[in-house]
Write a protein that holds these residues in place. Structure first.
Motif, mmCIF file in Angstrom:
data_model
loop_
_atom_site.group_PDB
_atom_site.id
_atom_site.type_symbol
_atom_site.label_atom_id
_atom_site.label_comp_id
_atom_site.label_asym_id
_atom_site.label_seq_id
_atom_site.Cartn_x
_atom_site.Cartn_y
_atom_site.Cartn_z
ATOM 1 N N ALA A 188 6.302 15.765 36.566
ATOM 2 C CA ALA A 188 7.582 16.424 36.284
ATOM 3 C C ALA A 188 7.504 17.914 36.602
ATOM 4 C CB ALA A 188 7.982 16.206 34.829
ATOM 5 N N ILE A 189 6.402 18.552 36.238
ATOM 6 C CA ILE A 189 6.222 19.972 36.540
ATOM 7 C C ILE A 189 6.166 20.172 38.054
ATOM 8 C CG2 ILE A 189 4.666 21.955 36.306
ATOM 9 C CD1 ILE A 189 6.137 21.249 33.706
ATOM 10 N N ALA A 190 5.475 19.291 38.746
ATOM 11 C CA ALA A 190 5.376 19.384 40.211
ATOM 12 C C ALA A 190 6.756 19.250 40.861
ATOM 13 C CB ALA A 190 4.416 18.332 40.740
ATOM 14 N N ARG A 191 7.580 18.334 40.358
ATOM 15 C CA ARG A 191 8.941 18.181 40.904
ATOM 16 C C ARG A 191 9.770 19.429 40.638
ATOM 17 N NH1 ARG A 191 8.345 13.115 38.636
ATOM 18 N NH2 ARG A 191 9.625 13.691 36.858
ATOM 19 N N MET A 192 9.541 20.067 39.511
ATOM 20 C CA MET A 192 10.275 21.264 39.146
ATOM 21 C C MET A 192 10.016 22.391 40.149
ATOM 22 S SD MET A 192 10.047 23.433 35.591
ATOM 23 C CE MET A 192 8.461 24.143 35.940
ATOM 24 N N ALA A 193 8.853 22.388 40.781
ATOM 25 C CA ALA A 193 8.508 23.451 41.733
ATOM 26 C C ALA A 193 9.524 23.525 42.867
ATOM 27 C CB ALA A 193 7.106 23.224 42.287
ATOM 28 N N GLY A 194 9.952 22.399 43.372
ATOM 29 C CA GLY A 194 10.937 22.392 44.450
ATOM 30 C C GLY A 194 12.263 22.983 44.026
ATOM 31 N N THR A 195 12.690 22.647 42.825
ATOM 32 C CA THR A 195 13.946 23.188 42.306
ATOM 33 C C THR A 195 13.847 24.696 42.101
ATOM 34 O OG1 THR A 195 14.433 21.100 41.207
ATOM 35 C CG2 THR A 195 15.615 23.039 40.402
ATOM 36 N N LEU A 196 12.718 25.133 41.548
ATOM 37 C CA LEU A 196 12.538 26.568 41.331
ATOM 38 C C LEU A 196 12.562 27.319 42.660
ATOM 39 C CD1 LEU A 196 9.737 26.528 38.625
ATOM 40 C CD2 LEU A 196 12.124 27.178 38.296
ATOM 41 N N ALA A 197 11.865 26.786 43.661
ATOM 42 C CA ALA A 197 11.822 27.448 44.967
ATOM 43 C C ALA A 197 13.218 27.484 45.594
ATOM 44 C CB ALA A 197 10.827 26.736 45.878
ATOM 45 N N TRP A 198 13.945 26.374 45.494
ATOM 46 C CA TRP A 198 15.294 26.339 46.058
ATOM 47 C C TRP A 198 16.174 27.411 45.410
ATOM 48 C CZ3 TRP A 198 19.997 25.379 43.689
ATOM 49 C CH2 TRP A 198 21.074 25.246 44.560
ATOM 50 N N ARG A 199 16.105 27.524 44.097
ATOM 51 C CA ARG A 199 16.931 28.523 43.406
ATOM 52 C C ARG A 199 16.514 29.944 43.761
ATOM 53 N NH1 ARG A 199 17.601 25.640 37.491
ATOM 54 N NH2 ARG A 199 19.117 24.111 38.178
ATOM 55 N N LEU A 200 15.206 30.181 43.828
ATOM 56 C CA LEU A 200 14.735 31.517 44.195
ATOM 57 C C LEU A 200 15.173 31.886 45.608
ATOM 58 C CD1 LEU A 200 11.162 31.387 42.645
ATOM 59 C CD2 LEU A 200 13.037 32.897 41.917
ATOM 60 N N GLN A 201 15.154 30.910 46.512
ATOM 61 C CA GLN A 201 15.606 31.168 47.871
ATOM 62 C C GLN A 201 17.115 31.446 47.887
ATOM 63 O OE1 GLN A 201 15.437 27.936 50.675
ATOM 64 N NE2 GLN A 201 15.177 29.343 52.390
ATOM 65 N N ALA A 202 17.865 30.663 47.137
ATOM 66 C CA ALA A 202 19.322 30.859 47.073
ATOM 67 C C ALA A 202 19.677 32.221 46.498
ATOM 68 C CB ALA A 202 19.961 29.748 46.237
ATOM 69 N N GLN A 203 18.859 32.736 45.610
ATOM 70 C CA GLN A 203 19.102 34.046 45.012
ATOM 71 C C GLN A 203 18.567 35.190 45.877
ATOM 72 O OE1 GLN A 203 17.249 32.832 41.257
ATOM 73 N NE2 GLN A 203 19.121 33.475 40.221
ATOM 74 N N GLY A 204 17.855 34.851 46.946
ATOM 75 C CA GLY A 204 17.333 35.871 47.846
ATOM 76 C C GLY A 204 16.014 36.479 47.415
ATOM 77 N N PHE A 205 15.293 35.829 46.500
ATOM 78 C CA PHE A 205 14.028 36.379 46.012
ATOM 79 C C PHE A 205 12.826 35.890 46.804
ATOM 80 C CE2 PHE A 205 16.533 36.531 41.914
ATOM 81 C CZ PHE A 205 16.800 37.882 42.013
ATOM 82 N N ILE A 206 12.955 34.778 47.529
ATOM 83 C CA ILE A 206 11.905 34.292 48.409
ATOM 84 C C ILE A 206 12.544 33.839 49.717
ATOM 85 C CG2 ILE A 206 10.342 33.568 46.547
ATOM 86 C CD1 ILE A 206 11.148 30.641 47.150
#
Length: 87
Positions: free
Chosen positions: A47-65
């Motif tokens: 579950a934590i590993a799956r969360m990584a993709g969501t976190l990265a997607w959101r960070l990219q959408a916000q312009g942080f990565i």
């Protein structure tokens, strides 16, 4: 994600990316799992590993990565400023 403000989990992922960039998505998942205490629940680590993709997607959408040419993640100037990560 709350009104464009990064959550604690997003900041944690951003810090991991900043410290080890460029970071492939699978390494981000591994790092997030390793940063937590182990659990006896067999679904915890996946579950934590799956969360990584969501976190990265959101960070990219916000312009942080941003995604690198090799398919990894790197912090942007805005992302580094958010967590005071050296350039």
């Amino acid at each position: 994600m709350s009104d464009g403000y990064p959550t604690a989990a997003q900041k944690e992922a951003l810090r991991l990316i900043c410290d080890h960039e460029p970071m492939p998505a699978h390494r981000l998942a591994d790092a997030l799992v390793a940063a937590r205490r182990p659990s006896t629940n067999p679904g915890y680590a996946p579950a934590i590993a799956r969360m990584a993709g969501t976190l990265a997607w959101r960070l990219q959408a916000q312009g942080f990565i941003a995604e690198t040419r090799a398919g990894g993640w790197a912090t942007t100037d805005e992302g580094r400023a958010l967590i005071a990560c050296p350039a």
